[in-house]
Design a protein around this motif. Structure first.
Motif, PDB file in Angstrom:
ATOM      1  N   SER A   1      -4.708   2.119  -2.195  1.00 54.51           N
ATOM      2  CA  SER A   1      -3.586   1.980  -1.403  1.00 54.51           C
ATOM      3  C   SER A   1      -3.309   2.520  -0.246  1.00 54.51           C
ATOM      4  CB  SER A   1      -2.229   2.582  -2.307  1.00 54.51           C
ATOM      5  OG  SER A   1      -2.347   3.990  -2.844  1.00 54.51           O
TER       6      SER A   1
ATOM      7  N   LEU B   1       2.200   1.908  -4.012  1.00 53.24           N
ATOM      8  CA  LEU B   1       1.255   2.454  -4.319  1.00 53.24           C
ATOM      9  C   LEU B   1       0.987   3.645  -4.143  1.00 53.24           C
ATOM     10  CD1 LEU B   1      -1.352  -1.433  -4.878  1.00 53.24           C
ATOM     11  CD2 LEU B   1       0.426  -0.186  -6.945  1.00 53.24           C
ATOM     12  N   LEU B   2       0.950   3.857  -2.767  1.00 53.92           N
ATOM     13  CA  LEU B   2       1.138   5.320  -2.159  1.00 53.92           C
ATOM     14  C   LEU B   2       1.192   6.214  -3.192  1.00 53.92           C
ATOM     15  CD1 LEU B   2      -1.959   6.883  -0.463  1.00 53.92           C
ATOM     16  CD2 LEU B   2       0.466   6.439   1.073  1.00 53.92           C
TER      17      LEU B   2
ATOM     18  N   GLY C   1       0.391  -1.339   0.594  1.00 50.25           N
ATOM     19  CA  GLY C   1      -0.219   0.255   0.258  1.00 50.25           C
ATOM     20  C   GLY C   1       1.151   1.109  -0.060  1.00 50.25           C
TER      21      GLY C   1
ATOM     22  N   LEU D   1      -5.199   5.288  -7.860  1.00 49.21           N
ATOM     23  CA  LEU D   1      -4.746   4.471  -6.298  1.00 49.21           C
ATOM     24  C   LEU D   1      -4.195   4.523  -5.405  1.00 49.21           C
ATOM     25  CD1 LEU D   1      -1.727   3.229  -8.963  1.00 49.21           C
ATOM     26  CD2 LEU D   1      -3.012   1.556  -7.904  1.00 49.21           C
TER      27      LEU D   1
END
Length: 320
Positions: free
Chosen positions: A186, A14-15, A11, A182
């Motif tokens: 995320s 992706l963050l 996460g 996203l």
């Protein structure tokens, strides 16, 4: 436990990537609408430095975990100074000469005391969030005025130089939407994983926000600061951290206040905020310096910062 850890780390990755795509798309859309590059840099790009923290804090607040969001703010600011600047200055000592940074450091000091005043009653309410947003608007207006007077100032060049290359409107909208999706997905993964880990280890959401989440969302500042320092752009490395800390205290701290107002864990005010203030004072003294020409963030000062950060993590370990 494995699933929670995987969700947290995937996460965070992706963050960070989603935040970059979102900012690139938003900035490119603004360019296609013929908005001046300096305005784009000093608004969209500058806010983008704290976008991961903002989204995580907002999602945590929506779930009622305001302590996680507040811990993310305080922990990120401590990590930015103790870890990011500490490691950067150990690699490449930094001489602080930019007049903008010498103006912005006192602003960080003032914003820190503003946040303390709003949190001093042990709770964050909607009016506190509104005050923080108003202060954010005033800060953006102030820094834009600096840019209008001196377009070659290192701090202004830092943000305007980060504007992405021109893209078509369709491609810009595509990356904007992908980045937004996203960010939502995320951030949910990060909050869920962090809360599950906290429950498994028997520690508070505040501690997880102060450590794992804060360090994870501070990784972009670490990469950007090291890269700037290696290029000899010390003002940009320092400006990146100072700007991020100001946005954290204004924009990110406003999220739990506006979305989930109420009381927060007492250690955030009694333990973590004073430590964040101590790191800010140390940065102020090291960077501003006692000499007229400015201070120096050398390897000795950087070692003190990183040692202090390690001691802070050890304190959290002992108390948890």
């Amino acid at each position: 436990m494995f699933t929670s850890i995987a969700a947290l780390f995937v996460g965070v990755g992706l963050l960070i990537w989603g935040a970059d795509r979102f900012v690139d798309g938003a900035a490119s859309i603004a360019k296609n609408l013929r908005i001046p590059p300096m305005v784009i840099g000093l608004t969209i790009v500058s806010i983008g430095t704290s976008l991961p923290e903002m989204i995580v804090s907002a999602m945590a607040a929506l779930d009622g975990n305001r302590d996680l969001g507040i811990g993310n703010v305080l922990g990120s600011n401590i990590a930015n100074i103790g870890l990011v600047l500490g490691i950067t200055a150990i690699i490449t000592p930094m001489a602080v000469t930019s007049m903008t940074l010498r103006r912005e450091l006192p602003i960080l000091f003032l914003v820190t005391f503003l946040a303390f005043a709003l949190m001093s009653d042990g709770k964050l309410e909607i009016q506190d969030g509104i005050i923080l947003i108003i202060a954010l608007v005033l800060f953006l207006t102030w820094i834009t005025m600096i840019g209008l007077r001196d377009r070659h100032d290192p701090l202004v060049e830092e943000f305007t130089g980060s504007i992405p290359e021109s893209m078509s409107m369709g491609r810009s909208v595509m990356w904007f939407v992908i980045g937004l999706i996203l960010l939502m997905v995320s951030s949910r993964m990060v909050v869920w994983g962090a809360v599950e880990i906290a429950h498994y280890l028997g520690v508070s959401d505040l501690v997880i926000g102060l450590t794992i989440v804060a360090i994870g969302t501070s990784l972009p500042e670490l990469v950007a600061s090291v890269a700037s320092a290696v290029k000899g752009e010390a003002d940009m490395a320092l400006g990146n951290v100072i700007g991020s800390n100001i946005f954290n205290l204004l924009a990110v701290l406003a999220m739990p206040a506006l979305i989930s107002p109420g009381h927060f864990a007492a250690p955030a005010l009694l333990r973590d905020f004073p430590i964040m203030l101590a790191f800010t004072v140390a940065l102020f003294l090291f960077s501003f310096g006692l000499k007229k020409e400015g201070g120096t963030l050398g390897r000795f000062e950087a070692s003190l910062l990183t040692t202090g950060f390690g001691a802070y993590l050890y304190l959290l370990y002992l108390q948890s």
